[in-house]
Structure formats: C-alpha cells, structure tokens
Design a protein around this motif. Sequence first.
Motif, short mmCIF file in Angstrom:
data_model
loop_
_atom_site.label_atom_id
_atom_site.label_comp_id
_atom_site.label_asym_id
_atom_site.label_seq_id
_atom_site.Cartn_x
_atom_site.Cartn_y
_atom_site.Cartn_z
N VAL A 73 0.87 -1.18 0.00
CA VAL A 73 0.00 0.00 0.00
C VAL A 73 0.91 1.23 0.00
O VAL A 73 1.77 1.37 0.86
N ALA A 74 0.70 2.10 -0.99
CA ALA A 74 1.50 3.33 -1.04
C ALA A 74 0.59 4.53 -1.18
O ALA A 74 -0.50 4.43 -1.74
N CYS A 75 1.01 5.64 -0.67
CA CYS A 75 0.16 6.82 -0.69
C CYS A 75 1.01 8.09 -0.79
O CYS A 75 2.11 8.16 -0.24
N PHE A 76 0.46 9.07 -1.49
CA PHE A 76 1.11 10.36 -1.63
C PHE A 76 0.10 11.43 -1.28
O PHE A 76 -1.07 11.32 -1.62
N ALA A 77 0.49 12.48 -0.58
CA ALA A 77 -0.45 13.55 -0.23
C ALA A 77 0.29 14.85 0.01
O ALA A 77 1.50 14.87 0.27
N ALA A 78 -0.47 15.94 -0.11
CA ALA A 78 0.07 17.22 0.34
C ALA A 78 -0.03 17.22 1.86
O ALA A 78 -0.96 16.62 2.43
N VAL A 79 0.89 17.87 2.52
CA VAL A 79 0.88 17.90 3.99
C VAL A 79 -0.47 18.42 4.51
O VAL A 79 -1.01 17.92 5.50
N THR A 80 -1.04 19.38 3.80
CA THR A 80 -2.30 20.00 4.25
C THR A 80 -3.47 19.00 4.21
O THR A 80 -4.50 19.25 4.81
N GLU A 81 -3.31 17.89 3.48
CA GLU A 81 -4.40 16.91 3.39
C GLU A 81 -4.39 15.93 4.55
O GLU A 81 -5.30 15.12 4.68
N VAL A 82 -3.34 15.95 5.35
CA VAL A 82 -3.24 15.01 6.47
C VAL A 82 -3.60 15.74 7.75
O VAL A 82 -3.22 16.89 7.96
N ARG A 83 -4.35 15.07 8.62
CA ARG A 83 -4.76 15.70 9.89
C ARG A 83 -3.57 15.73 10.85
O ARG A 83 -3.34 14.78 11.59
N VAL A 84 -2.82 16.82 10.82
CA VAL A 84 -1.58 16.82 11.58
C VAL A 84 -1.80 16.96 13.09
O VAL A 84 -0.84 16.87 13.85
N GLU A 85 -3.04 17.16 13.51
CA GLU A 85 -3.27 17.23 14.96
C GLU A 85 -3.48 15.84 15.56
O GLU A 85 -3.57 15.68 16.78
N ALA A 86 -3.55 14.81 14.70
CA ALA A 86 -3.74 13.44 15.21
C ALA A 86 -2.53 13.01 16.07
O ALA A 86 -1.46 13.59 15.97
N ASP A 119 5.10 19.99 10.71
CA ASP A 119 3.90 19.48 10.05
C ASP A 119 4.25 18.35 9.07
O ASP A 119 3.52 17.35 8.97
N SER A 120 5.36 18.50 8.35
CA SER A 120 5.77 17.46 7.40
C SER A 120 6.11 16.16 8.13
O SER A 120 5.77 15.07 7.68
N TYR A 121 6.80 16.29 9.24
CA TYR A 121 7.16 15.12 10.05
C TYR A 121 5.88 14.40 10.50
O TYR A 121 5.75 13.18 10.32
N THR A 122 4.96 15.17 11.06
CA THR A 122 3.70 14.57 11.54
C THR A 122 2.96 13.90 10.39
O THR A 122 2.51 12.74 10.52
N ALA A 123 2.84 14.61 9.27
CA ALA A 123 2.08 14.07 8.13
C ALA A 123 2.70 12.79 7.61
O ALA A 123 1.99 11.81 7.33
N ALA A 124 4.02 12.75 7.50
CA ALA A 124 4.68 11.56 6.97
C ALA A 124 4.49 10.36 7.90
O ALA A 124 4.22 9.24 7.45
N HIS A 125 4.59 10.61 9.20
CA HIS A 125 4.43 9.51 10.16
C HIS A 125 2.99 9.00 10.18
O HIS A 125 2.74 7.79 10.29
N LEU A 126 2.03 9.93 10.06
CA LEU A 126 0.63 9.49 10.06
C LEU A 126 0.29 8.75 8.77
O LEU A 126 -0.46 7.78 8.78
N LEU A 127 0.86 9.21 7.66
CA LEU A 127 0.58 8.56 6.38
C LEU A 127 1.16 7.14 6.37
O LEU A 127 0.52 6.21 5.88
#
Length: 204
Positions: A3-16, A36-44
Amino acid sequence: MTVACFAAVTEVRVEATLTAVETSRRDRLVRQTDRDSYTAAHLLARACAAELLGLAPAQLSLSQSCPRCGAYDHGRPGIDGHDVYISLSHTQGYVAAVASRRPCGIDVETRARSVPARALSQPEHRWICLQPDPLEAFTQLWTRKEALLKAHGHTDPTAATVLGDEGLLSSSQALTFTEWQPQGTPAAVIGCIVAEIPPPDFCR
Ligand SMILES: [Zn+2]
C-alpha cells in the motif's frame, strides 16, 4: 501486497496523535512546516500499514531504531508488534509513504536545481550529462537511490546501484522501481518506490 500513498501535507490531519518519542522528535524541529511534514509523513505511514493489516491507524504504533547508534528517535521505521515494512518521505509540503510485507522504500523529491557531481559516481555523472534533461535525470536517479537505500536499510549512498548498461534500471535484485508524477501538484515532484512485484497502485 503493498500500500503506497502520496499527499500534500495539508491533506493530512496533523493534529492526530503521535507516540511520545515521535512527538519529542517532532518538537525539536525548528520550523513549523518541518514539524507538520514530520507529523504528516508519520501518520501517512501508519495509515498505509493500517490498510495493509486491515486495522485502524489508532491501533498501530510507529517506532524507529537506528542500527548504527541504537537510538530510537531515528533510523528505519517499523510498526510495533507487526511483521510489516514501512517507509516514508517528505519534501517541501508533500509526503509519501509505503507499507509492504516485503522490504520497500519510498522517496519524494522536488526537481533538482543543479547536478552535484561530488555526490555521484563517474558512470552516474556521465549518464546524467548525456540525458536531454540532466536535472530531471539526476532527480530520477537520486529518488531511486534513496528509495533503494531505504528498502535495503542502508545509509551509504554508494551502496545503491540504480544504473545499468542501458541507463536507469527498472528493477534491482527482485525489487521494482515505480515512479510517478502526482496529479495536480507541481510537476517538479517525483516519487519512486521499491517494493514487491506487482507494484502498488497509489492512492492518488
Ligand atoms: Zn543513529
């Protein structure tokens, strides 16, 4: 399965929620965009692993360990208690992640502004200079190299071989390179993954 995924950082809920180790590592980053990028990458990455495992992301804990110094706040990422491989990457507002039952690596890069000869072997430099668009060629080669390094758990760029007699390799040691230009984003963003055959479909 991969499973692979790509997103803009703004598309990931960085408050999770992140783990305590992740949060502390993230909070040491100086710039908000980097945090924000760190959070988004780890959540993704967690979201990709959750889909692979058929579990909810909140059930999973991402941790890292460094084979060199033994630290737990950097190094190869994994999912605690599960036999899966994950990899993540971020660059200038974009994130990508992959989860697989087999070794995998992912990298996103924006188009290079110059070709740093010192970072390349002589054959690599020669090949890049012969391409119609050397900056695009360098970005492709570097992205594949980074993804391959992550898949193998190496940190030494000279350990990655992505050039064959005909140019860029499309596979290496039973691993496959998949490259894509995400839709609706600056054309400069290029991604590449190394994973099992067949290659994954990207979420977007
Ligand atoms: Zn280390």
